[in-house]
Scaffold this motif. Sequence first.
Motif, PDB file in Angstrom:
ATOM      1  N   PRO A 272       0.830  -1.200   0.000  1.00 28.04           N
ATOM      2  CA  PRO A 272       0.000   0.000   0.000  1.00 28.04           C
ATOM      3  C   PRO A 272       0.865   1.251   0.000  1.00 28.04           C
ATOM      4  N   LYS A 273       0.257   2.296  -0.490  1.00 30.25           N
ATOM      5  CA  LYS A 273       0.938   3.586  -0.457  1.00 30.25           C
ATOM      6  C   LYS A 273       0.996   4.066   0.983  1.00 30.25           C
ATOM      7  N   VAL A 274       2.157   4.484   1.425  1.00 35.30           N
ATOM      8  CA  VAL A 274       2.333   4.928   2.802  1.00 35.30           C
ATOM      9  C   VAL A 274       1.798   6.347   2.921  1.00 35.30           C
ATOM     10  N   THR A 275       0.920   6.547   3.899  1.00 30.73           N
ATOM     11  CA  THR A 275       0.354   7.864   4.121  1.00 30.73           C
ATOM     12  C   THR A 275       0.712   8.320   5.517  1.00 30.73           C
ATOM     13  N   ALA A 276       0.427   9.580   5.787  1.00 24.26           N
ATOM     14  CA  ALA A 276       0.740  10.156   7.088  1.00 24.26           C
ATOM     15  C   ALA A 276      -0.334   9.848   8.119  1.00 24.26           C
ATOM     16  N   ALA A 277      -1.331   9.061   7.745  1.00 25.30           N
ATOM     17  CA  ALA A 277      -2.413   8.756   8.676  1.00 25.30           C
ATOM     18  C   ALA A 277      -1.905   7.836   9.779  1.00 25.30           C
ATOM     19  N   SER A 278      -2.648   7.806  10.863  1.00 24.27           N
ATOM     20  CA  SER A 278      -2.248   6.970  11.992  1.00 24.27           C
ATOM     21  C   SER A 278      -2.368   5.503  11.619  1.00 24.27           C
TER      22      SER A 278
ATOM     23  N   ASP B 146      -9.809 -14.268  16.137  1.00 28.64           N
ATOM     24  CA  ASP B 146      -8.392 -14.650  16.045  1.00 28.64           C
ATOM     25  C   ASP B 146      -7.821 -14.360  14.664  1.00 28.64           C
ATOM     26  N   ILE B 147      -8.632 -14.513  13.630  1.00 28.12           N
ATOM     27  CA  ILE B 147      -8.173 -14.202  12.272  1.00 28.12           C
ATOM     28  C   ILE B 147      -8.139 -12.688  12.073  1.00 28.12           C
ATOM     29  N   ALA B 148      -9.154 -11.992  12.562  1.00 30.92           N
ATOM     30  CA  ALA B 148      -9.203 -10.538  12.404  1.00 30.92           C
ATOM     31  C   ALA B 148      -8.007  -9.872  13.082  1.00 30.92           C
ATOM     32  N   ASP B 149      -7.577 -10.382  14.226  1.00 32.80           N
ATOM     33  CA  ASP B 149      -6.435  -9.800  14.935  1.00 32.80           C
ATOM     34  C   ASP B 149      -5.113 -10.120  14.261  1.00 32.80           C
ATOM     35  N   SER B 150      -5.085 -11.163  13.422  1.00 29.84           N
ATOM     36  CA  SER B 150      -3.824 -11.566  12.805  1.00 29.84           C
ATOM     37  C   SER B 150      -3.445 -10.727  11.583  1.00 29.84           C
ATOM     38  N   PHE B 151      -4.393  -9.951  11.044  1.00 31.41           N
ATOM     39  CA  PHE B 151      -4.083  -9.119   9.875  1.00 31.41           C
ATOM     40  C   PHE B 151      -3.160  -7.980  10.261  1.00 31.41           C
ATOM     41  N   THR B 152      -2.160  -7.740   9.418  1.00 33.26           N
ATOM     42  CA  THR B 152      -1.304  -6.567   9.627  1.00 33.26           C
ATOM     43  C   THR B 152      -1.939  -5.389   8.896  1.00 33.26           C
ATOM     44  N   ASP B 153      -1.475  -4.189   9.222  1.00 30.28           N
ATOM     45  CA  ASP B 153      -2.002  -3.003   8.543  1.00 30.28           C
ATOM     46  C   ASP B 153      -1.687  -3.036   7.052  1.00 30.28           C
ATOM     47  N   ALA B 154      -0.517  -3.570   6.695  1.00 34.45           N
ATOM     48  CA  ALA B 154      -0.152  -3.664   5.283  1.00 34.45           C
ATOM     49  C   ALA B 154      -1.113  -4.609   4.548  1.00 34.45           C
ATOM     50  N   GLN B 155      -1.478  -5.722   5.195  1.00 31.95           N
ATOM     51  CA  GLN B 155      -2.423  -6.642   4.568  1.00 31.95           C
ATOM     52  C   GLN B 155      -3.796  -6.002   4.419  1.00 31.95           C
ATOM     53  N   LEU B 156      -4.232  -5.285   5.453  1.00 34.88           N
ATOM     54  CA  LEU B 156      -5.540  -4.621   5.378  1.00 34.88           C
ATOM     55  C   LEU B 156      -5.552  -3.548   4.297  1.00 34.88           C
ATOM     56  N   ASN B 157      -4.444  -2.810   4.171  1.00 36.56           N
ATOM     57  CA  ASN B 157      -4.348  -1.809   3.096  1.00 36.56           C
ATOM     58  C   ASN B 157      -4.413  -2.479   1.737  1.00 36.56           C
ATOM     59  N   ALA B 158      -3.745  -3.631   1.586  1.00 35.85           N
ATOM     60  CA  ALA B 158      -3.766  -4.349   0.313  1.00 35.85           C
ATOM     61  C   ALA B 158      -5.171  -4.863   0.012  1.00 35.85           C
ATOM     62  N   ILE B 159      -5.880  -5.335   1.034  1.00 37.29           N
ATOM     63  CA  ILE B 159      -7.262  -5.809   0.832  1.00 37.29           C
ATOM     64  C   ILE B 159      -8.140  -4.651   0.381  1.00 37.29           C
ATOM     65  N   LYS B 160      -7.997  -3.506   1.045  1.00 39.78           N
ATOM     66  CA  LYS B 160      -8.806  -2.341   0.673  1.00 39.78           C
ATOM     67  C   LYS B 160      -8.494  -1.900  -0.750  1.00 39.78           C
ATOM     68  N   GLN B 161      -7.210  -1.910  -1.100  1.00 38.78           N
ATOM     69  CA  GLN B 161      -6.803  -1.505  -2.437  1.00 38.78           C
ATOM     70  C   GLN B 161      -7.340  -2.487  -3.483  1.00 38.78           C
ATOM     71  N   ALA B 162      -7.340  -3.785  -3.144  1.00 40.81           N
ATOM     72  CA  ALA B 162      -7.836  -4.798  -4.081  1.00 40.81           C
ATOM     73  C   ALA B 162      -9.344  -4.689  -4.276  1.00 40.81           C
ATOM     74  N   LEU B 163     -10.077  -4.354  -3.221  1.00 45.20           N
ATOM     75  CA  LEU B 163     -11.524  -4.223  -3.333  1.00 45.20           C
ATOM     76  C   LEU B 163     -11.920  -2.966  -4.075  1.00 45.20           C
ATOM     77  N   GLY B 164     -11.056  -1.997  -4.107  1.00 49.22           N
ATOM     78  CA  GLY B 164     -11.312  -0.777  -4.856  1.00 49.22           C
ATOM     79  C   GLY B 164     -12.142   0.206  -4.076  1.00 49.22           C
ATOM     80  N   PRO B 165     -12.262   1.402  -4.613  1.00 51.64           N
ATOM     81  CA  PRO B 165     -13.038   2.431  -3.923  1.00 51.64           C
ATOM     82  C   PRO B 165     -14.516   2.120  -3.970  1.00 51.64           C
ATOM     83  N   SER B 166     -15.222   2.599  -2.995  1.00 51.04           N
ATOM     84  CA  SER B 166     -16.668   2.416  -2.953  1.00 51.04           C
ATOM     85  C   SER B 166     -17.306   3.361  -3.960  1.00 51.04           C
TER      86      SER B 166
END
Length: 163
Positions: free
Chosen positions: A23-29, A49-69
């Motif tokens: 994911p593109k690195v942003t200044a957000a928290s 247990d699965i939800a806690d195992s995701f890293t922020d990079a993985q979540l950003n990649a998932i969001k990027q793959a799903l595309g904008p709403s």
Amino acid sequence: MPQSNTDLAKKTAKTDINNELQPKVTAASPESIRQDPLIAKMLKRSPSDIADSFTDAQLNAIKQALGPSTWGGHFLDSRGTFKFPFIKWRFYYVLLLGKNKRAYTRREKRISLVMMITTVTGFILFSMLFGLLALYLLKSALGIDLFPDTSLGIWHYFKSLFN
């Protein structure tokens, strides 16, 4: 042992793919990705247990793959449900109206043009037939007989509806 060109090409391709997924690195928290409505909904539906195992990079990649709403920002967005009496099912409706931002394929453009031409032609023909019928009924009601001893029978049928 030196690497062959194919091994080097495979590693380079794999690195390129991995870089695209980063994911593109942003200044957000760092917690902001977990606050995103789409990600929050996904995490809520996943086992904890699965939800806690995701890293922020993985979540950003998932969001990027799903595309904008793309479902937001319509000029008219009306949704609701209704129920008919004596029927056990409930029905829903969705009415969306707004500017089309999609890119049409060549086939879709052709179909759209044909549908528009068909709709306009149908509307014009219907309007002309309705206008001619109205003029014929008006002529007949006024007693004007353009062709003596000739009738289409429409006036007699129309009069019989009100007798």
